[in-house]
Design an enzyme around this catalytic site. Structure first.
Site, PDB file in Angstrom:
ATOM      1  N   VAL A 146      -9.700   5.934  -1.296  1.00  0.00           N
ATOM      2  CA  VAL A 146      -8.683   5.109  -1.953  1.00  0.00           C
ATOM      3  C   VAL A 146      -7.508   4.882  -1.017  1.00  0.00           C
ATOM      4  O   VAL A 146      -6.788   5.808  -0.651  1.00  0.00           O
ATOM      5  CB  VAL A 146      -8.227   5.732  -3.291  1.00  0.00           C
ATOM      6  CG1 VAL A 146      -9.308   5.559  -4.340  1.00  0.00           C
ATOM      7  CG2 VAL A 146      -7.871   7.206  -3.161  1.00  0.00           C
ATOM      8  N   GLU A 147      -7.332   3.640  -0.618  1.00  0.00           N
ATOM      9  CA  GLU A 147      -6.205   3.184   0.193  1.00  0.00           C
ATOM     10  C   GLU A 147      -6.043   1.697  -0.103  1.00  0.00           C
ATOM     11  O   GLU A 147      -6.938   1.071  -0.673  1.00  0.00           O
ATOM     12  CB  GLU A 147      -6.469   3.441   1.674  1.00  0.00           C
ATOM     13  CG  GLU A 147      -7.850   2.978   2.160  1.00  0.00           C
ATOM     14  CD  GLU A 147      -8.211   3.513   3.536  1.00  0.00           C
ATOM     15  OE1 GLU A 147      -7.444   3.232   4.482  1.00  0.00           O
ATOM     16  OE2 GLU A 147      -9.245   4.188   3.666  1.00  0.00           O
TER      17      GLU A 147
END
Length: 301
Positions: free
Chosen positions: A159-160
């Protein structure tokens, strides 16, 4: 007789002078070598894996090189990987890119997935989140393309923000992001039988993840400082400390990572699929694979 004694004294004096010169030279050479060794970067002097290196080492992450368990993360961008050479270099684990969004599969995923297994490198698959695709569609795509191998490491949810994406560069509201992450974590665990690892970077953690999902193991990126200097109140299990690593078996740059603990704690993680620090609490709820009694007895080392 006197002349002979004077000659003997001169001979002894000459020998003593030579000895002192040699000793003085030896001492100076030793000092010079010591000073030279101090000039070498920490990653060169303290690495537990001398065949691995970094194209652009940073002194801020020197501690990572002294830690006992090292691994890599791999995608199609590393090209053809020689997994046997990678393992021989001391690689203890690999996270392999599998899927992205709801319609993309890394075109070397299966090759790397089975190549790592054949070489005996523990590996886990990771999914890169695309914020413009519903979470349940992304989870279904992961489930469709990643084998549920009971011998694999836990899966990873990457998750980014997708700031460089042409089609989806936007950020979503925090509550929406957390809800999507929660859905994917639960569905990935249902598919693999193992509690997923959350991978994130400094910005996304600060904006979305601080104080959240604390029961999950975190794999965090910090390439210029130790994790505690960049992440507020975040315990980590894996640390990505460089993106310019060099490792036998891979041509060019590769991300290098380290596990937080000892060799025995690593064995416990591989066997239980849980961070050893959480094992007793999570095992009581059936969230970890069982450990043998010997390992359980040393879990608090």
């Amino acid at each position: 007789m006197k002349t002979r004694r004077r000659s003997s004294r001169r001979s002894k004096s000459s020998g003593l002078t030579t000895f002192l010169r040699v000793a003085r030279f030896g001492a100076l050479a030793t000092i010079a070598l010591g000073l030279a060794s101090c000039a070498v970067t920490p990653s060169m002097t303290s690495s537990r894996y001398p065949t691995k290196s970094d194209a652009r080492p940073h002194h801020g992450v020197a501690k990572a090189h002294r830690m006992p368990i090292h691994g890599v993360d791999i995608s199609k961008w590393q090209g053809k990987v020689d997994w046997a050479a990678l393992r021989q270099a001391g690689t203890k684990f690999a996270f392999i890119k599998a899927t992205e969004g709801g319609d993309h599969v890394d075109n070397r995923f299966m090759e790397n997935w089975y190549g790592a297994k054949q070489a005996g490198v523990p590996r886990g698959a990771y999914h890169f989140v695309y914020w413009c695709r519903p979470a349940h569609e992304q989870a279904a795509w992961f489930r469709k393309n990643v084998p549920a191998d009971p011998e694999a490491l836990p899966p990873v949810l990457d998750v980014e923000w997708n700031g460089q994406s042409v089609n989806c560069p936007k950020k979503v509201p925090r509550e929406q992001a957390l809800a999507m992450i929660d859905t994917m974590l639960r569905e990935m665990e249902a598919h693999t039988g193992k509690r997923p690892i959350i991978y994130t970077d400094i910005t996304f953690h600060k904006e979305i993840l601080e104080g959240e999902f604390n029961d999950y193991p975190y794999w965090i990126r910090s390439t210029a400082a130790e994790p505690h200097e960049r992440y507020s109140n975040r315990r980590w299990t894996f640390w990505q400390f460089t993106t310019t690593g060099r490792v036998p078996g891979v041509t060019g740059d590769v991300d290098r990572n380290t596990f937080y603990g000892t060799e025995n704690q690593w064995r416990m993680f591989v066997q239980s699929a849980c961070d050893p620090r959480d094992y007793r609490r999570l095992a009581a709820h059936g969230r970890c694979q069982p450990l043998d009694p010997i390992q359980t007895a040393s879990i608090d080392e």
